[in-house]
Design an enzyme around this catalytic site. Structure first.
Site, short mmCIF file in Angstrom:
data_model
loop_
_atom_site.label_atom_id
_atom_site.label_comp_id
_atom_site.label_asym_id
_atom_site.label_seq_id
_atom_site.Cartn_x
_atom_site.Cartn_y
_atom_site.Cartn_z
N SER A 93 0.84 -1.19 0.00
CA SER A 93 0.00 0.00 0.00
C SER A 93 0.88 1.24 0.00
O SER A 93 2.09 1.16 0.16
CB SER A 93 -0.92 0.03 1.24
N ASP A 96 5.28 -7.31 2.36
CA ASP A 96 4.38 -6.58 3.24
C ASP A 96 3.94 -7.51 4.37
O ASP A 96 3.88 -8.74 4.19
CB ASP A 96 3.16 -6.08 2.48
N ASP A 112 7.46 -9.74 8.68
CA ASP A 112 7.88 -8.61 9.49
C ASP A 112 9.26 -8.15 9.00
O ASP A 112 10.18 -8.96 8.87
CB ASP A 112 7.94 -9.07 10.95
N VAL A 113 9.43 -6.85 8.75
CA VAL A 113 10.71 -6.37 8.24
C VAL A 113 11.85 -6.56 9.24
O VAL A 113 13.02 -6.55 8.85
CB VAL A 113 10.64 -4.88 7.83
N CYS A 134 9.95 0.85 2.67
CA CYS A 134 8.81 1.75 2.90
C CYS A 134 7.97 1.34 4.10
O CYS A 134 7.04 2.07 4.48
CB CYS A 134 7.92 1.82 1.66
N SER A 173 11.62 10.53 7.70
CA SER A 173 10.50 11.46 7.77
C SER A 173 11.07 12.81 8.20
O SER A 173 12.09 12.87 8.88
CB SER A 173 9.47 11.01 8.81
N TYR A 175 8.17 7.82 17.11
CA TYR A 175 8.29 7.89 15.65
C TYR A 175 9.49 8.73 15.23
O TYR A 175 10.30 8.32 14.39
CB TYR A 175 7.00 8.47 15.07
N LYS A 205 12.90 7.51 13.15
CA LYS A 205 13.26 8.08 11.85
C LYS A 205 14.58 8.83 11.92
O LYS A 205 15.34 8.87 10.93
CB LYS A 205 12.14 8.99 11.34
N THR A 241 -2.53 10.17 2.69
CA THR A 241 -2.75 8.80 3.11
C THR A 241 -4.23 8.60 3.43
O THR A 241 -4.96 9.57 3.63
CB THR A 241 -1.93 8.47 4.39
#
Length: 253
Positions: free
Chosen positions: A15, A36, A57-58, A83, A146, A159, A163, A194
């Site tokens: 997505s 994903d 899971d990344v 991403c 970000s 967050y 980042k 989004t």
């Protein structure tokens, strides 16, 4: 970097930014493995672009290794784009007490550990590819940070920290991998369109739209995807974090 015929891995590819990136890479001839956590979403994008899908899971070494191996089955692995990410808001001390430590650790695990996991495992495989002329390039890893890494807002400690870590690893990773002809570049998006933002009341959505100076709109996933293509095309872009924000500087809230 010539993208036609290469293999690429895109995490968070089911997505948003990841799906747009997978689509544009496929449109220029790359063979894409869409990774994903949502297996159905990955399958849908992969089917649409003629790629392959992988779920997991990344931050899981086994899952990412399997996805990279699937990508290597499509051609020489030369590109990995991270991403995948999460952004649950929480105050340092809120109405219900201090920030949940497990939540903070989870955000770091997905956004920072997951990014590094993809970077290290992709670079290992890229080192085994033949260098391309004229610069001897073997591969490119594109990370996603970000602008919150620089101007985190209220409720974004987890967050923004995660980042900022992605920004911080970019240059040392690029320096280490330079001897192998592997570039590392990070994109720091600003306010992007989004589903969550689209669901805001019109007045709130319009207020956010006015924050970027020019163009005065929210960023689109296609803007991010086009920047991935531009980074791939320019071998002098390395070890840098590029803001994609329309000259936006985030206010405290």
């Amino acid at each position: 970097m010539e993208l036609s015929g290469i293999a690429a891995l895109v995490t968070g590819g089911g997505s948003g930014l990841g799906a747009a990136t997978a689509e544009v890479l496929a449109s220029v001839g790359a063979k894409v493995c869409v990774f994903d956590l949502n297996a159905e979403a990955a399958d849908a994008v992969a089917a649409r672009i003629g790629g392959v899908a992988a779920a997991g899971d990344v931050a899981d070494a086994v899952a990412v290794a399997a996805a990279l191996d699937a990508a290597c089955g499509l051609g020489p692995l030369r590109l990995a784009v991270s991403c995948a990410g999460i952004a649950p808001p929480a105050r340092v001390v809120g109405r219900n007490g201090p920030h949940d430590l497990a939540l903070f650790e989870r955000v770091l695990r997905v956004n920072l550990t997951g990014t590094f996991n993809v970077l290290r495992l992709a670079a290992e495989r890229m080192q085994a590819t033949k260098p391309t002329a004229p610069d001897g390039e073997r591969g490119l890893v594109v990370n996603t940070a970000s602008i919150a890494a620089y101007e985190g807002q209220l409720g974004q400690c987890a967050y923004a920290s995660s980042k900022a870590g992605v920004v911080g690893l970019t240059l040392p990773a690029a320096r280490e991998l330079a001897r192998s002809g592997i570039r590392v570049v990070t994109i720091a998006p600003g306010l992007m369109e989004t589903p969550m933002l689209a669901g805001l009341p019109p007045a709130a959505h319009d207020a956010l739209t006015r924050l970027p100076l020019f163009p005065q709109r929210l960023g689109a996933a296609a803007d991010y995807a086009r920047l991935v293509l531009a980074i791939a095309a320019n071998p002098m872009l390395n070890g840098e974090t590029i803001r994609l924000d329309g000259a936006l500087r985030l206010p405290p809230q």
